[in-house]
Design a protein around this motif. Structure first.
Motif, PDB file in Angstrom:
ATOM      1  N   ARG A 142      -6.165   6.868   4.966  1.00 11.08           N
ATOM      2  CA  ARG A 142      -6.988   6.269   3.952  1.00 11.08           C
ATOM      3  C   ARG A 142      -6.725   6.762   2.513  1.00 11.08           C
ATOM      4  N   GLN A 143      -6.197   7.940   2.377  1.00 11.69           N
ATOM      5  CA  GLN A 143      -5.849   8.515   1.073  1.00 11.69           C
ATOM      6  C   GLN A 143      -4.429   7.925   0.678  1.00 11.69           C
ATOM      7  N   GLU A 144      -3.752   8.046   1.523  1.00 13.28           N
ATOM      8  CA  GLU A 144      -2.279   7.466   1.230  1.00 13.28           C
ATOM      9  C   GLU A 144      -2.606   5.933   0.667  1.00 13.28           C
ATOM     10  N   GLN A 145      -3.162   5.091   1.514  1.00 10.47           N
ATOM     11  CA  GLN A 145      -3.133   3.627   1.162  1.00 10.47           C
ATOM     12  C   GLN A 145      -4.126   3.484  -0.116  1.00 10.47           C
ATOM     13  N   ARG A 146      -5.087   4.110  -0.266  1.00 10.44           N
ATOM     14  CA  ARG A 146      -5.671   3.965  -1.557  1.00 10.44           C
ATOM     15  C   ARG A 146      -4.837   4.177  -2.989  1.00 10.44           C
ATOM     16  N   ALA A 149      -2.350   1.104  -2.969  1.00  9.81           N
ATOM     17  CA  ALA A 149      -2.828   0.150  -3.552  1.00  9.81           C
ATOM     18  C   ALA A 149      -3.272   0.166  -4.939  1.00  9.81           C
ATOM     19  N   GLN A 150      -3.500   1.459  -5.538  1.00 12.09           N
ATOM     20  CA  GLN A 150      -3.836   1.660  -6.797  1.00 12.09           C
ATOM     21  C   GLN A 150      -2.576   1.297  -7.719  1.00 12.09           C
ATOM     22  N   ALA A 151      -1.410   1.750  -7.191  1.00 11.30           N
ATOM     23  CA  ALA A 151       0.034   1.792  -7.737  1.00 11.30           C
ATOM     24  C   ALA A 151       0.189   0.345  -7.893  1.00 11.30           C
ATOM     25  N   ASP A 189      -8.689  -2.781   1.844  1.00 10.15           N
ATOM     26  CA  ASP A 189     -10.004  -2.494   1.478  1.00 10.15           C
ATOM     27  C   ASP A 189      -9.754  -2.010  -0.077  1.00 10.15           C
ATOM     28  N   GLU A 190      -8.953  -1.246  -0.363  1.00 14.26           N
ATOM     29  CA  GLU A 190      -8.866  -0.649  -1.695  1.00 14.26           C
ATOM     30  C   GLU A 190      -8.378  -1.918  -2.602  1.00 14.26           C
TER      31      GLU A 190
END
Length: 372
Positions: A142-146, A149-151, A189-190
């Protein structure tokens, strides 16, 4: 005639000497630690984790840690039996590089305080928030994919028209579903939270990828392409090249589990537009990472994947616990969870009460991680 006080003093001295000798033996006795030798297709094996642990012990010869090989089968179902066999031989500590599917299959082997895993590779959130004997030095998915996605949301776009919503193609590897399924959900989701994006998802088996057959997956008009694949599969680099041919200049995002010379070396002309996410900074941007990789390369003659970085942190934590006097799996777990942040030569490791890690993520062009 021997006086009774002298006899008593002699007996006490003998007991004290015995206790001291026992304490010295207990303190100096070797601590057996199993380290993965990953078996991959074609019966080849990846020595990265083992070499990383060996380098630490060469640099810290007074450590009580002694390495034992754990041959980690390429299929998840084979992992529990190999762990159980080593436990029967008296091995209680495992410096594990099991990916998510393997880790979940083996989790029952790390309950009850008789064995402890320090894992350097499993990011699935199905492993998060569990009170078990499984400590991770990598953040969960979850931390990794957020962060990824922000990148994607921040990267400059190359399309001449500014359309809404923007479109991202996700090439989702299906060979490690315990990671890929939860990663895709967290990424989706992000991006939904950030707004303005539309996803198109194409599942495929990256390791069986064939350009002639799979080129049709890349048809369409996209603002970014995300290759959601891990396990340091070299084919990720080939896939990046094909993406670049069909979408020149479009940013391509890779997961932390593609941070490997075997991947980057196959990206070729796509390197200028391909980006890596990682919980460790790029070689170019970090003196600690750069010097560690240089020592590794000088010692073993090859450039390792990012797995070497997390493995190094894992063995440093285990050695610090041993130096504190913790010897059993329960004692080491208690030591690791007793403080929120541990210092290592490659940066801090932050653990919560379940032994799950948190860390900032860095996103950088693949060229920033090449050997100078």
């Amino acid at each position: 005639m021997i006086h009774r006080p002298l006899l008593l003093a002699t007996a006490i001295a003998g007991v004290v000497a015995g206790v001291v000798a026992l304490g010295v033996w207990w303190w100096q006795r070797p601590v057996l630690v199993a380290v993965d030798l990953l078996l991959v297709r074609g019966a080849a094996w990846d020595p990265t984790a083992r070499n990383s642990a060996e380098l630490f012990l060469e640099e810290h010869p007074r450590s009580p840690i002694r390495l034992v090989d754990l041959f980690n089968d390429s299929e998840p179902a084979g992992s529990p039996a190999s762990i159980a066999a080593l436990k029967k031989r008296g091995v209680h500590f495992f410096l594990s590089t099991h990916p998510s599917s393997h880790a979940l299959a083996s989790l029952q082997e790390f309950r009850g305080g008789k064995a402890l895993a320090i894992n350097a590779a499993a990011a699935s959130n199905a492993l998060s928030g569990r009170d078990d004997d499984f400590v991770r030095v990598v953040p969960d998915v979850r931390q990794e994919q957020r962060a990824i996605a922000q990148a994607v949301h921040r990267l400059p776009l190359t399309q001449t028209r500014q359309r809404t919503p923007r479109r991202v193609l996700v090439l989702q590897d299906t060979t490690n579903p315990a990671y890929g399924t939860t990663a895709l959900a967290a990424f989706r989701d992000e991006l939904k939270r950030l707004g303005g994006w539309e996803l198109e998802v194409c599942p495929l088996r990256v390791r069986d990828f064939e350009p002639g057959r799979d080129r049709k997956l890349l048809m369409g008009d996209f603002d970014a392409v995300y290759i959601l694949a891990g396990k340091f599969q070299p084919a990720i680099g080939n896939l990046s090249q094909l993406v670049h041919q069909g979408h020149p200049g479009v940013p391509i995002l890779l997961t932390p589990w593609a941070r490997s010379p075997d991947v980057i070396g196959r990206i070729g002309p796509a390197r200028a537009s391909t980006w890596l996410a990682s919980s460790f900074p790029a070689r170019r941007d970090s003196k600690a990472v750069r010097h560690y990789l240089e020592r590794f390369e000088q010692r073993f003659g090859y450039s390792p994947s990012a797995l070497s970085l997390s493995t190094r942190q894992g063995i440093e934590l285990l050695d610090q616990a041993q130096a504190s006097g913790a010897r059993t799996p329960s004692q080491v777990k208690r030591y690791l969870l007793s403080r929120p942040v541990h210092r290592t030569s490659l940066g801090p490791v932050q653990l919560d009460r379940f032994g799950d890690s948190s860390a900032p993520f860095y996103v950088f062009p693949t060229s920033a991680d090449l050997t100078p």
